[in-house]
Write an enzyme that holds these catalytic residues in place. Structure first.
Site: not given
Length: 129
Positions: A5, A9, A56, A60, A74, A122
């Site tokens: 993965h 954030r 993922e 936060n 990207h 992209e």
């Protein structure tokens, strides 16, 4: 070895989930809330590990914006028709930052879309054989 993965954030988890599932056609695979550690995770993708890499999305608690670092490039996603994919993304309110067309000096058709947190994706045309 293979990639499992990539973590991004995000400033608003539901907004990010909506973008990746509704506009890019991924599935919400699972979520984990860690209130003691002040974060929530959502994994999205076109399939589960180990057969498919996942994204993922990490929220936060209390952080609604991140500065985009100069090292980030990207994420690339293969699509059967870049023009059709971009039209659908635009119709759903997505932000196309590079219109579909061939790469400079080549024939591969690409486009770029930006997610709500500013990450670039992209789109690379990969027609079925």
């Amino acid at each position: 070895m293979h990639i499992l993965h990539t973590m991004l954030r995000v400033g608003n988890l539901q907004r990010a989930i909506d973008f990746y599932t509704r506009l890019l056609g991924m599935k919400l695979l699972r979520t984990t809330d860690r209130p003691e550690q002040h974060y929530t995770l959502a994994f999205v993708g076109y399939g589960n590990n180990p057969d498919h890499a996942e994204l993922e999305l990490t929220y936060n608690y209390g952080v609604d914006k991140y500065e985009m670092g100069s090292a980030y490039g990207h994420i690339a996603i293969g699509v059967p028709d870049v023009y059709q994919t971009c039209a659908a993304i635009k119709a759903a309110g997505g932000n196309i930052t590079r219109e579909p067309g061939p790469v400079k000096g080549g024939a591969t058709v690409i486009a770029f879309v930006q997610d709500p947190d500013g990450y670039k994706i992209e789109l690379i045309e990969r027609r079925p054989a």
